[in-house]
Design a protein around this motif. Structure first.
Motif, PDB file in Angstrom:
ATOM      1  N   CYS A 277      40.686  34.267  37.336  1.00  0.00           N
ATOM      2  CA  CYS A 277      39.478  33.729  37.954  1.00  0.00           C
ATOM      3  C   CYS A 277      38.262  34.118  37.135  1.00  0.00           C
ATOM      4  CB  CYS A 277      39.341  34.151  39.412  1.00  0.00           C
ATOM      5  SG  CYS A 277      39.181  35.907  39.673  1.00  0.00           S
ATOM      6  N   VAL A 278      37.223  33.337  37.299  1.00  0.00           N
ATOM      7  CA  VAL A 278      35.962  33.614  36.611  1.00  0.00           C
ATOM      8  C   VAL A 278      34.841  33.608  37.636  1.00  0.00           C
ATOM      9  CG1 VAL A 278      36.723  32.586  34.421  1.00  0.00           C
ATOM     10  CG2 VAL A 278      35.531  31.158  36.080  1.00  0.00           C
TER      11      VAL A 278
ATOM     12  N   HIS B  31      31.974  37.019  34.440  1.00  0.00           N
ATOM     13  CA  HIS B  31      33.128  37.893  34.648  1.00  0.00           C
ATOM     14  C   HIS B  31      34.401  37.076  34.451  1.00  0.00           C
ATOM     15  CE1 HIS B  31      30.747  41.156  36.499  1.00  0.00           C
ATOM     16  NE2 HIS B  31      29.990  40.168  36.940  1.00  0.00           N
ATOM     17  N   ILE B  32      35.321  37.627  33.683  1.00  0.00           N
ATOM     18  CA  ILE B  32      36.622  36.982  33.491  1.00  0.00           C
ATOM     19  C   ILE B  32      37.672  37.972  33.955  1.00  0.00           C
ATOM     20  CG2 ILE B  32      38.276  36.121  31.774  1.00  0.00           C
ATOM     21  CD1 ILE B  32      35.740  35.422  30.040  1.00  0.00           C
TER      22      ILE B  32
ATOM     23  N   GLU C 195      29.085  22.628  37.611  1.00  0.00           N
ATOM     24  CA  GLU C 195      29.078  22.302  39.044  1.00  0.00           C
ATOM     25  C   GLU C 195      28.200  23.259  39.848  1.00  0.00           C
ATOM     26  OE1 GLU C 195      30.612  19.687  40.451  1.00  0.00           O
ATOM     27  OE2 GLU C 195      31.409  19.008  38.530  1.00  0.00           O
ATOM     28  N   LYS C 196      27.497  24.149  39.135  1.00  0.00           N
ATOM     29  CA  LYS C 196      26.623  25.135  39.754  1.00  0.00           C
ATOM     30  C   LYS C 196      27.341  26.061  40.739  1.00  0.00           C
ATOM     31  CE  LYS C 196      22.356  22.518  39.050  1.00  0.00           C
ATOM     32  NZ  LYS C 196      22.922  22.018  37.799  1.00  0.00           N
ATOM     33  N   GLY C 197      28.579  26.388  40.381  1.00  0.00           N
ATOM     34  CA  GLY C 197      29.331  27.347  41.187  1.00  0.00           C
ATOM     35  C   GLY C 197      29.099  28.750  40.669  1.00  0.00           C
ATOM     36  N   ILE C 198      29.479  29.750  41.456  1.00  0.00           N
ATOM     37  CA  ILE C 198      29.359  31.131  40.982  1.00  0.00           C
ATOM     38  C   ILE C 198      30.732  31.789  40.841  1.00  0.00           C
ATOM     39  CG2 ILE C 198      26.978  31.527  41.704  1.00  0.00           C
ATOM     40  CD1 ILE C 198      28.018  32.821  44.260  1.00  0.00           C
TER      41      ILE C 198
ATOM     42  N   GLY D  90      37.109  26.677  29.488  1.00  0.00           N
ATOM     43  CA  GLY D  90      36.992  25.434  30.259  1.00  0.00           C
ATOM     44  C   GLY D  90      36.595  25.706  31.701  1.00  0.00           C
ATOM     45  N   MET D  91      37.137  26.793  32.272  1.00  0.00           N
ATOM     46  CA  MET D  91      36.790  27.154  33.652  1.00  0.00           C
ATOM     47  C   MET D  91      35.322  27.554  33.770  1.00  0.00           C
ATOM     48  SD  MET D  91      40.222  29.273  34.807  1.00  0.00           S
ATOM     49  CE  MET D  91      39.531  29.915  36.339  1.00  0.00           C
ATOM     50  N   MET D  92      34.859  28.354  32.806  1.00  0.00           N
ATOM     51  CA  MET D  92      33.458  28.776  32.788  1.00  0.00           C
ATOM     52  C   MET D  92      32.528  27.558  32.720  1.00  0.00           C
ATOM     53  SD  MET D  92      32.331  31.868  32.887  1.00  0.00           S
ATOM     54  CE  MET D  92      32.866  33.554  32.826  1.00  0.00           C
TER      55      MET D  92
END
Ligand SMILES: [Zn+2]
Length: 151
Positions: A58-59, A67-68, A41-44, A33-35
Motif C-alpha cells: 500500500c501507499v 509512504h510505501i 485522484e487526490k487520494g491520500i 503507478g499506484m503513487m
C-alpha cells in the motif's frame, strides 16, 4: 494510468500475498503507478487490490510525505480510539464514520526489501489502517459505525 476498481468489484475482497521478489522490476513499476494514480485522484492512500494487484502493498501520502509499505503488518494499536469520516477511492464521493485506534506501530518493508518500522498517529495512522484493511479484503463499509442522527 492504472484503473481503480470500484465497489462492489469482487477483487476488492481478495486476500493479498506477500512480496518475496524485491528485484522484480514490476514491483517498482506497480508502486510508482499506484503513487501516480493516487495523486491524480487526490487520494491520500491506495492499496494494491484497488488497482487489480494481489500483492501486499500500500501507499499513502499524508502531509506531503509519501509512504510505501510492502508486506505491512500492524504490531500494536493504542487503546484510545476515535471516530472520523473516511473516504475511499473505491467508493467515490462517499464518506463513512469509522472508529479506529489513534496510534499504531507497523512493521513493513521498503522497496528494496529493507525492514522498516513506522509509528503513526492521527491521520497517517488512520490511512495506514484503512489501507492495510484493504490488503485483508476488508472495506470501509465493514468498519463503518452506525450512528444515530440527532433530532
Ligand atoms: Zn480504501
Amino acid at each position: 494510468m492504472l484503473k481503480i476498481l470500484k465497489y462492489p468489484n469482487d477483487f476488492l475482497r481478495k486476500k493479498t500475498r506477500e512480496v518475496n521478489d524485491f528485484k522484480d522490476s514490476k514491483l517498482t513499476r506497480l508502486v510508482s503507478g499506484m503513487m501516480k494514480v493516487m495523486e491524480a485522484e487526490k487520494g491520500i492512500g491506495l492499496a494494491a487490490p484497488q488497482v487489480s494487484s494481489d500483492l501486499r502493498i500500500c501507499v499513502a501520502k499524508v502531509d506531503n510525505v509519501p509512504h510505501i509499505l510492502i508486506n505491512p503488518k500492524i504490531k500494536s494499536k493504542s487503546r484510545k480510539k476515535e471516530i472520523f469520516e473516511e473516504g475511499c477511492l473505491s467508493f467515490p464521493g462517499k464518506f463513512f464514520p469509522v472508529e479506529r485506534p489513534v496510534k499504531v506501530k507497523i512493521k513493513a518493508r521498503d522497496l528494496s526489501g529493507k525492514k522498516i518500522k513506522i509509528k503513526a498517529e492521527g491521520l497517517l495512522a488512520r490511512v495506514l489502517q484503512h489501507e492495510i484493511d484493504h490488503l485483508d479484503g476488508i472495506l470501509v463499509i465493514d468498519r463503518a459505525v452506525k450512528y444515530e442522527e440527532k433530532k
